[in-house]
Design an enzyme around this catalytic site. Structure first.
Site, PDB file in Angstrom:
ATOM      1  N   SER B  21       0.718  -1.270  -0.201  1.00 29.69           N
ATOM      2  CA  SER B  21      -0.247   0.010  -0.082  1.00 29.69           C
ATOM      3  C   SER B  21       0.845   1.278   0.059  1.00 29.69           C
ATOM      4  O   SER B  21       1.936   1.224   0.880  1.00 29.69           O
ATOM      5  CB  SER B  21      -0.855  -0.021   1.318  1.00 29.69           C
ATOM      6  OG  SER B  21      -1.709   1.113   1.392  1.00 29.69           O
ATOM      7  N   ASN B  69       9.316   8.950   3.243  1.00 24.88           N
ATOM      8  CA  ASN B  69       7.925   9.777   3.001  1.00 24.88           C
ATOM      9  C   ASN B  69       7.164  10.193   3.851  1.00 24.88           C
ATOM     10  O   ASN B  69       7.245   9.397   5.060  1.00 24.88           O
ATOM     11  CB  ASN B  69       7.189   8.583   1.704  1.00 24.88           C
ATOM     12  CG  ASN B  69       6.242   7.933   2.816  1.00 24.88           C
ATOM     13  OD1 ASN B  69       5.134   8.423   3.185  1.00 24.88           O
ATOM     14  ND2 ASN B  69       6.436   6.613   2.946  1.00 24.88           N
ATOM     15  N   ALA B  70       6.608  11.169   3.851  1.00 20.20           N
ATOM     16  CA  ALA B  70       5.708  11.871   4.813  1.00 20.20           C
ATOM     17  C   ALA B  70       4.315  12.333   4.032  1.00 20.20           C
ATOM     18  O   ALA B  70       4.095  13.318   4.241  1.00 20.20           O
ATOM     19  CB  ALA B  70       6.092  13.002   5.650  1.00 20.20           C
ATOM     20  N   LEU B  73      -1.192   9.635   4.249  1.00 19.80           N
ATOM     21  CA  LEU B  73      -2.558   9.106   3.970  1.00 19.80           C
ATOM     22  C   LEU B  73      -3.318   9.977   2.863  1.00 19.80           C
ATOM     23  O   LEU B  73      -4.335  10.035   2.929  1.00 19.80           O
ATOM     24  CB  LEU B  73      -3.302   9.084   5.076  1.00 19.80           C
ATOM     25  CG  LEU B  73      -2.557   7.840   5.904  1.00 19.80           C
ATOM     26  CD1 LEU B  73      -3.465   7.484   7.271  1.00 19.80           C
ATOM     27  CD2 LEU B  73      -2.382   6.489   5.294  1.00 19.80           C
ATOM     28  N   ASN B 100      -6.465  -1.591   2.056  1.00 18.02           N
ATOM     29  CA  ASN B 100      -5.518  -1.085   3.278  1.00 18.02           C
ATOM     30  C   ASN B 100      -6.414   0.097   3.730  1.00 18.02           C
ATOM     31  O   ASN B 100      -6.968   0.828   3.138  1.00 18.02           O
ATOM     32  CB  ASN B 100      -4.285  -0.577   2.780  1.00 18.02           C
ATOM     33  CG  ASN B 100      -3.617  -0.066   3.772  1.00 18.02           C
ATOM     34  OD1 ASN B 100      -3.546   1.051   4.503  1.00 18.02           O
ATOM     35  ND2 ASN B 100      -2.309  -0.716   4.119  1.00 18.02           N
ATOM     36  N   CYS B 131       0.902   3.996  10.401  1.00 16.73           N
ATOM     37  CA  CYS B 131       1.324   5.111   9.597  1.00 16.73           C
ATOM     38  C   CYS B 131       2.086   6.237  10.598  1.00 16.73           C
ATOM     39  O   CYS B 131       1.422   6.559  11.462  1.00 16.73           O
ATOM     40  CB  CYS B 131       0.264   5.707   9.106  1.00 16.73           C
ATOM     41  SG  CYS B 131       0.882   7.151   8.072  1.00 16.73           S
ATOM     42  N   ILE B 192       6.934  -5.070   7.981  1.00 12.66           N
ATOM     43  CA  ILE B 192       6.965  -3.704   8.880  1.00 12.66           C
ATOM     44  C   ILE B 192       6.326  -2.656   8.111  1.00 12.66           C
ATOM     45  O   ILE B 192       6.667  -2.579   6.781  1.00 12.66           O
ATOM     46  CB  ILE B 192       7.930  -3.336   9.260  1.00 12.66           C
ATOM     47  CG1 ILE B 192       9.134  -2.906   8.435  1.00 12.66           C
ATOM     48  CG2 ILE B 192       8.625  -4.480  10.430  1.00 12.66           C
ATOM     49  CD1 ILE B 192      10.576  -2.729   8.940  1.00 12.66           C
ATOM     50  N   ASN B 193       5.543  -1.655   8.607  1.00 13.03           N
ATOM     51  CA  ASN B 193       5.340  -0.318   8.145  1.00 13.03           C
ATOM     52  C   ASN B 193       6.724   0.327   7.882  1.00 13.03           C
ATOM     53  O   ASN B 193       7.698  -0.132   8.568  1.00 13.03           O
ATOM     54  CB  ASN B 193       4.041   0.426   8.777  1.00 13.03           C
ATOM     55  CG  ASN B 193       3.670   1.582   7.950  1.00 13.03           C
ATOM     56  OD1 ASN B 193       4.239   2.107   7.141  1.00 13.03           O
ATOM     57  ND2 ASN B 193       2.281   1.460   8.373  1.00 13.03           N
TER      58      ASN B 193
END
Lengths: 242, 303
Positions: B21, B69-70, B73, B100, B131, B192-193
């Site tokens: 995702s 990355n930021a 969402l 997701n 996140c 993992i995220n």
């Protein structure tokens, strides 16, 4: 989007911190205002660079060394092969121009206007060009635009060449039907405030993938959120939220 | 002839390769350049109850061995996904897709999961409680055993689809969080995220990212991810979807030996749009090279 290998033909300084690279490869489908995304040695993410020209199998890129990636690119020699994604981004709408389009570029915003000028002149349009730089040693591509048949005005902030001041100080030299611009955001904003015609502006944002997957380079526009790499980098003047 | 198929929470996948995702959009950009039906499945962009722009830009930065990355969402909201995105997706992806889901409250997770779970195309809910780029939601659910169990339990009661809870590595003990999700009824765990990190622009002497911090992903995180998959495999009895820096068929095999039933591919898709395809194509020759005939037999094989 296409993923192909290009071979460097030439790579040499053009002006202060600015380099010109020509490469040989498949340029089919590349239109003015698009960019390529280059895999470089020692880098993870690709580097997006606007297309200055695509003619036959020769791709021309003009880039400024602003960090590790572009400094790495500047060290490359003829014969080196590079992995490129091409035909990225929407490009300029050539049919919006009217008969007297005016192209305005600031610094490394100048290169993508070259191929645009070439295509517009091919269509029989009377093309005016304003190229803005800080000082005379940064100037590039004045003759190249002129030899396409465009009327070219130069501006420098320090007045060392051409009209002293910003690109907007040379607007009075042209009668125009439409404006295409590429350059730093404050310049684009100043152009937007001064012109009375429609326009298309090429914007810049830090990108991840370059083809619309990661949403790293999104901007808010009057027409909703746009991914600059996929839905841009060219936006209509009216939809840009300054 | 090798067999690459695996079973993930009752659904058979042709192979264990799943674009992660946030690195694959809704698959459309990739479907333009190859047939994405060769994938096991893919996990689409994290979806919330309402449309979100995400964080201010710049929201991408380069790092050694990967990227930050930021994005925060960005997504068009669950209604738009159901009304527009999923119907369009039917034209280019014909397998069950992984949805997701993210949120800022238990109610939001429940509502979005319940709506997406009703969609016939959706095979699994991947519950993103990890996140690192949003405040007051996302990771705050995944860094505490109690809230992780509660949100899992609430979502499980709202959908019939298998729920795979996606965990954050930004915790002291990922195994305790995984166990809490299992107790909450999770059908699987994915990990993992991204790892929370940052960069500073030494020319401007300021953080590169407007959000200051971002999530680190890319090949550099692979050993950390592998270690956590290995540990979680020993802690829970539900299937694990391993991810983090996976860039090759060999990485997939390594993840499966550590305990992954399926494997997500993330940042690699962003630097090479063909990365997931190359991994799918590379699996059979890699299996032959390492003497593996049935891929699912190696799950947890390194223990």
């Amino acid at each position: 989007m296409k993923n192909t290998t290009f071979e460097i033909l030439t790579n040499a300084p053009l002006a202060k911190d600015v380099y010109r690279m020509t490469l040989s490869g498949d340029t089919d489908g590349v239109v003015p205002g698009q960019f390529v995304d280059i895999q470089i040695d020692g880098g993870y993410l690709r580097r997006p660079i606007s297309v200055c020209d695509a003619e036959g199998r020769v791709l021309t890129l003009i880039y400024k060394t602003v960090g590790k990636g572009t400094e790495e690119m500047a060290s490359y020699k003829a014969g080196k092969r590079l992995d490129l994604l091409t035909s990225l981004g929407n490009g300029y709408d050539l049919f919006a121009s009217g008969d007297h389009p005016l192209l305005i570029g600031g610094g490394v915003g100048v290169p993508p206007l070259y191929m645009l000028a070439k295509e517009l002149i091919k269509q029989g349009k009377d093309v005016g060009v304003i190229l803005g730089f800080n000082t005379s040693c940064e100037i590039f591509y004045e003759e190249e635009f002129a030899s396409l048949g465009a009327r070219v005005a130069i501006t420098t902030v320090d007045g060392s060449r051409g009209t002293k001041g910003f690109v907007t100080d040379a607007l009075g030299l042209f009668d125009y039907t439409f404006v295409y611009a590429c350059g730093p955001k404050p310049m684009l904003k100043a152009v937007c405030d001064k012109i009375t015609t429609g326009g298309q502006f090429s914007l810049e944002e830090r990108m991840g993938c370059g083809f619309g997957a990661c949403m790293g380079c999104s901007v808010k526009t009057a027409n909703g959120f746009k991914r600059l790499c996929k839905d841009g980098p060219v936006l209509n003047k009216e939809e840009i939220l300054w | 002839m090798v067999n690459t198929s695996v079973e993930l929470c009752g659904i058979t996948l042709d192979n264990p390769v799943i674009p992660a995702s946030g690195t694959f959009g809704y698959g459309k950009e990739f479907a333009e350049i190859y047939d994405i039906n060769i994938l096991g499945t893919f996990s689409f962009k994290g979806t919330t109850g309402e449309e979100r722009f995400g964080n201010p830009t710049p929201r991408i930065a380069e790092t050694p061995g990967g990227m930050l990355n930021a994005v925060g969402l960005q997504n068009p909201g669950v209604e738009h996904v159901i009304d527009t995105v999923l119907p369009d997706m039917k034209s280019y992806f014909h397998k069950k897709v992984m949805a997701n889901v993210s949120g800022f409250s238990v109610d939001e997770y429940v509502r979005v999961s319940s709506l997406l779970g009703k969609e016939e195309q959706v095979g699994w809910i991947e519950l993103n409680i990890s996140c690192p780029n949003v405040h007051g939601g996302g990771m705050s659910f995944g860094t505490n055993e109690r809230s992780a169990r509660e949100v899992t339990k609430a979502v499980k009661s709202a959908t019939d689809k298998p729920v795979i809870v996606k965990l954050s590595p930004n915790v002291t003990d990922i195994c305790s969080i995984a166990k809490a999700c299992e107790k909450g009824g999770a059908d699987g765990i994915s990990l993992i995220n991204t790892l929370m990190g940052m960069r500073i622009d030494i020319r401007r002497k300021k953080p590169v990212l407007a959000n200051v911090t971002g999530g680190y992903s890319g090949s550099g995180v692979f050993p950390v991810a592998l270690r956590m998959v290995y540990q979680v495999f020993e802690a829970v009895d539900i299937p694990i979807v391993g991810m983090g820096g996976v860039s090759s068929a060999e990485d997939v095999i390594e993840m499966m030996l550590a305990g992954a039933t399926a494997v997500e591919v993330g940042a690699a898709n962003l630097i090479d749009p063909y990365a997931s395809k190359k991994i799918v194509d590379g699996l059979p020759p890699a299996m032959e090279k390492y003497g593996i005939t049935t891929l699912k037999d190696i799950i947890g094989g390194a223990h």
